[in-house]
Design a protein around this motif. Structure first.
Motif, PDB file in Angstrom:
ATOM      1  N   ALA A  32       0.828  -1.207   0.000  1.00  0.00           N
ATOM      2  CA  ALA A  32       0.000   0.000   0.000  1.00  0.00           C
ATOM      3  C   ALA A  32       0.863   1.258   0.000  1.00  0.00           C
ATOM      4  O   ALA A  32       0.535   2.247  -0.670  1.00  0.00           O
ATOM      5  N   LEU A  33       1.967   1.239   0.746  1.00  0.00           N
ATOM      6  CA  LEU A  33       2.861   2.396   0.762  1.00  0.00           C
ATOM      7  C   LEU A  33       3.501   2.617  -0.605  1.00  0.00           C
ATOM      8  O   LEU A  33       3.615   3.759  -1.082  1.00  0.00           O
ATOM      9  N   LEU A  34       3.931   1.519  -1.252  1.00  0.00           N
ATOM     10  CA  LEU A  34       4.521   1.650  -2.585  1.00  0.00           C
ATOM     11  C   LEU A  34       3.509   2.194  -3.590  1.00  0.00           C
ATOM     12  O   LEU A  34       3.822   3.077  -4.403  1.00  0.00           O
ATOM     13  N   THR A  35       2.280   1.689  -3.522  1.00  0.00           N
ATOM     14  CA  THR A  35       1.246   2.161  -4.442  1.00  0.00           C
ATOM     15  C   THR A  35       0.905   3.618  -4.173  1.00  0.00           C
ATOM     16  O   THR A  35       0.722   4.408  -5.108  1.00  0.00           O
ATOM     17  N   LEU A  36       0.807   3.996  -2.894  1.00  0.00           N
ATOM     18  CA  LEU A  36       0.497   5.379  -2.551  1.00  0.00           C
ATOM     19  C   LEU A  36       1.585   6.324  -3.063  1.00  0.00           C
ATOM     20  O   LEU A  36       1.288   7.409  -3.590  1.00  0.00           O
ATOM     21  N   ALA A  37       2.843   5.911  -2.918  1.00  0.00           N
ATOM     22  CA  ALA A  37       3.936   6.745  -3.419  1.00  0.00           C
ATOM     23  C   ALA A  37       3.850   6.908  -4.938  1.00  0.00           C
ATOM     24  O   ALA A  37       4.037   8.010  -5.476  1.00  0.00           O
ATOM     25  N   GLY A  38       3.548   5.829  -5.636  1.00  0.00           N
ATOM     26  CA  GLY A  38       3.414   5.912  -7.090  1.00  0.00           C
ATOM     27  C   GLY A  38       2.270   6.821  -7.516  1.00  0.00           C
ATOM     28  O   GLY A  38       2.411   7.643  -8.440  1.00  0.00           O
ATOM     29  N   TYR A  39       1.129   6.706  -6.840  1.00  0.00           N
ATOM     30  CA  TYR A  39      -0.009   7.562  -7.169  1.00  0.00           C
ATOM     31  C   TYR A  39       0.290   9.026  -6.840  1.00  0.00           C
ATOM     32  O   TYR A  39      -0.143   9.936  -7.559  1.00  0.00           O
ATOM     33  N   ALA A  40       1.009   9.259  -5.738  1.00  0.00           N
ATOM     34  CA  ALA A  40       1.338  10.634  -5.373  1.00  0.00           C
ATOM     35  C   ALA A  40       2.206  11.287  -6.446  1.00  0.00           C
ATOM     36  O   ALA A  40       1.992  12.453  -6.823  1.00  0.00           O
ATOM     37  N   VAL A  41       3.184  10.543  -6.964  1.00  0.00           N
ATOM     38  CA  VAL A  41       4.040  11.074  -8.026  1.00  0.00           C
ATOM     39  C   VAL A  41       3.217  11.340  -9.287  1.00  0.00           C
ATOM     40  O   VAL A  41       3.364  12.388  -9.943  1.00  0.00           O
ATOM     41  N   THR A  91      -9.066   2.853  -8.394  1.00  0.00           N
ATOM     42  CA  THR A  91      -8.149   1.772  -8.762  1.00  0.00           C
ATOM     43  C   THR A  91      -7.111   1.467  -7.699  1.00  0.00           C
ATOM     44  O   THR A  91      -6.331   0.536  -7.869  1.00  0.00           O
ATOM     45  N   PHE A  92      -7.085   2.238  -6.601  1.00  0.00           N
ATOM     46  CA  PHE A  92      -6.013   2.078  -5.623  1.00  0.00           C
ATOM     47  C   PHE A  92      -5.996   0.661  -5.054  1.00  0.00           C
ATOM     48  O   PHE A  92      -4.932   0.029  -4.970  1.00  0.00           O
ATOM     49  N   THR A  93      -7.151   0.164  -4.648  1.00  0.00           N
ATOM     50  CA  THR A  93      -7.194  -1.172  -4.033  1.00  0.00           C
ATOM     51  C   THR A  93      -6.769  -2.243  -5.018  1.00  0.00           C
ATOM     52  O   THR A  93      -5.990  -3.148  -4.677  1.00  0.00           O
ATOM     53  N   ALA A  94      -7.273  -2.148  -6.257  1.00  0.00           N
ATOM     54  CA  ALA A  94      -6.931  -3.160  -7.260  1.00  0.00           C
ATOM     55  C   ALA A  94      -5.435  -3.163  -7.552  1.00  0.00           C
ATOM     56  O   ALA A  94      -4.805  -4.232  -7.628  1.00  0.00           O
ATOM     57  N   VAL A  95      -4.860  -1.970  -7.695  1.00  0.00           N
ATOM     58  CA  VAL A  95      -3.427  -1.896  -7.981  1.00  0.00           C
ATOM     59  C   VAL A  95      -2.615  -2.384  -6.783  1.00  0.00           C
ATOM     60  O   VAL A  95      -1.609  -3.102  -6.934  1.00  0.00           O
ATOM     61  N   THR A  96      -3.039  -2.026  -5.579  1.00  0.00           N
ATOM     62  CA  THR A  96      -2.323  -2.464  -4.378  1.00  0.00           C
ATOM     63  C   THR A  96      -2.343  -3.987  -4.262  1.00  0.00           C
ATOM     64  O   THR A  96      -1.328  -4.617  -3.942  1.00  0.00           O
ATOM     65  N   VAL A 225      -3.896   3.003   3.661  1.00  0.00           N
ATOM     66  CA  VAL A 225      -2.609   2.334   3.892  1.00  0.00           C
ATOM     67  C   VAL A 225      -2.609   1.595   5.220  1.00  0.00           C
ATOM     68  O   VAL A 225      -2.199   0.437   5.315  1.00  0.00           O
ATOM     69  N   LEU A 226      -3.096   2.261   6.267  1.00  0.00           N
ATOM     70  CA  LEU A 226      -3.067   1.665   7.600  1.00  0.00           C
ATOM     71  C   LEU A 226      -4.034   0.483   7.722  1.00  0.00           C
ATOM     72  O   LEU A 226      -3.754  -0.484   8.429  1.00  0.00           O
ATOM     73  N   ALA A 227      -5.169   0.566   7.039  1.00  0.00           N
ATOM     74  CA  ALA A 227      -6.198  -0.456   7.211  1.00  0.00           C
ATOM     75  C   ALA A 227      -6.090  -1.594   6.211  1.00  0.00           C
ATOM     76  O   ALA A 227      -6.780  -2.609   6.373  1.00  0.00           O
ATOM     77  N   MET A 228      -5.257  -1.462   5.185  1.00  0.00           N
ATOM     78  CA  MET A 228      -5.199  -2.493   4.155  1.00  0.00           C
ATOM     79  C   MET A 228      -4.807  -3.871   4.684  1.00  0.00           C
ATOM     80  O   MET A 228      -5.446  -4.875   4.332  1.00  0.00           O
ATOM     81  N   PRO A 229      -3.761  -4.013   5.539  1.00  0.00           N
ATOM     82  CA  PRO A 229      -3.447  -5.367   6.039  1.00  0.00           C
ATOM     83  C   PRO A 229      -4.607  -5.994   6.795  1.00  0.00           C
ATOM     84  O   PRO A 229      -4.918  -7.181   6.614  1.00  0.00           O
ATOM     85  N   GLY A 230      -5.268  -5.208   7.649  1.00  0.00           N
ATOM     86  CA  GLY A 230      -6.417  -5.744   8.369  1.00  0.00           C
ATOM     87  C   GLY A 230      -7.577  -6.062   7.447  1.00  0.00           C
ATOM     88  O   GLY A 230      -8.346  -7.002   7.700  1.00  0.00           O
ATOM     89  N   ALA A 231      -7.726  -5.272   6.357  1.00  0.00           N
ATOM     90  CA  ALA A 231      -8.791  -5.556   5.397  1.00  0.00           C
ATOM     91  C   ALA A 231      -8.556  -6.887   4.703  1.00  0.00           C
ATOM     92  O   ALA A 231      -9.488  -7.670   4.490  1.00  0.00           O
ATOM     93  N   VAL A 232      -7.302  -7.169   4.352  1.00  0.00           N
ATOM     94  CA  VAL A 232      -6.986  -8.453   3.712  1.00  0.00           C
ATOM     95  C   VAL A 232      -7.184  -9.609   4.698  1.00  0.00           C
ATOM     96  O   VAL A 232      -7.717 -10.661   4.348  1.00  0.00           O
ATOM     97  N   ALA A 233      -6.762  -9.396   5.957  1.00  0.00           N
ATOM     98  CA  ALA A 233      -6.973 -10.435   6.969  1.00  0.00           C
ATOM     99  C   ALA A 233      -8.460 -10.664   7.203  1.00  0.00           C
ATOM    100  O   ALA A 233      -8.920 -11.815   7.308  1.00  0.00           O
TER     101      ALA A 233
END
Length: 290
Positions: A32-41, A91-96, A225-233
């Motif tokens: 999620a952090l990598l995807t967020l950085a890419g989207y920010a750029v 698309t953030f979730t799908a790309v992540t 970003v913070l909730a994505m691991p818990g969302a997958v779990a």
């Protein structure tokens, strides 16, 4: 109603699981952090070039007088940036999930292991899993876009377009967010995408109870970003409810053949009874007296 509450419990349970396993929470945040950085750029680049893009798209306005030229091009620049921002949210979730396929595969496996009854995943190469993930995400995004066009048209209906349609939009987005998040766990169980959607459609309360609160939280990028691991779990816990894992049949311990009963000792031959004295010599006896 029971499924709606069960979906919320899966969402909360996933966050609790990563809270108890802090190392996996940090591990799951990396994609999620990598995807967020890419989207920010990408958004920064779009914001810097949106005015030039508007100028390039409107050559017919070069000779317009002020302020109409500036108003048109500023509006187009804002629309371009807003469209990019909306696209990034959709698309953030799908790309992540695509970028983090190996990460979330390991996270799902760990959740299954701790909860018991982990399935045996199909032996699929990583590149094949990535192709499947991209294909499935594109399919989901197309369906979301189709619903979006319909809801956008319904938004012009008086009263309904300002009340019912936004609520339906969140419900549709929440349902397909659940489809995306459960993809990793259900793919490990060998469930194809069409069957995954059918399973969730058969229990809409479960999907909406999980995905709708999450889509509201995901409107904030940092929360995503913070909730994505818990969302997958949590999606793994939900997948366990939809398609419970089956344990491998345990081989029954080989039973040693029971020792056969000792053979009874053969009965001793009975002595022949003494021959009765005959009146004369036996026939053919060379030693018989005459």
């Amino acid at each position: 109603m029971r499924d709606l509450v069960a979906g919320m419990k899966c969402l909360v349970g996933g966050q609790k699981w990563v809270g108890r396993h802090g190392r996996w929470w940090g591990f799951g945040m990396l994609p999620a952090l990598l995807t967020l950085a890419g989207y920010a750029v990408a958004l920064a680049f779009l914001g810097g070039w949106s005015k030039d893009l508007a100028d390039w798209a409107t050559p017919f306005a070069d000779h317009w007088s002020s302020p109409w030229q500036g108003l048109l091009r500023d509006a187009l620049a804002a629309i371009a940036f807003g469209g990019g921002l909306l696209l990034s949210l959709l698309t953030f979730t799908a790309v992540t999930l695509t970028v983090g396929q190996p990460f979330y595969e390991a996270l799902c496996a760990k959740v299954d292991e701790t909860e018991g009854g982990a399935p045996t995943p199909p032996e699929t190469p990583l590149w094949r899993e990535l192709v499947i993930a991209v294909r499935d995400s594109a399919y989901v995004l197309l369906r979301v876009a189709a619903f979006g066009v319909v809801l956008f048209g319904c938004g012009f209906i008086p009263v309904i377009g300002q009340t019912v349609v936004p609520a339906l939009g969140f419900l549709v987005s929440g349902f397909f967010l659940t489809v995306e998040l459960t993809a990793v766990a259900l793919q490990r169980r060998g469930v194809p995408q069409r069957e995954r959607i059918r399973l969730l459609r058969s229990r809409p309360g479960l999907a909406l109870g999980f995905g709708t609160p999450l889509i509201l939280a995901f409107l904030v990028p940092l929360v995503t970003v913070l909730a994505m691991p818990g969302a997958v779990a949590g999606a793994t816990l939900l997948a366990r409810d939809l398609a419970p894992p089956t344990r491998r049949p345990e081989r029954a311990p080989e039973q040693e053949p029971e020792p056969s009963a000792a053979p009874e000792p053969a009965a001793a031959p009975r002595p022949a009874p003494p021959a009765a004295a005959s009146a004369g010599p036996a026939a053919g006896n060379p030693y018989a007296a005459s």
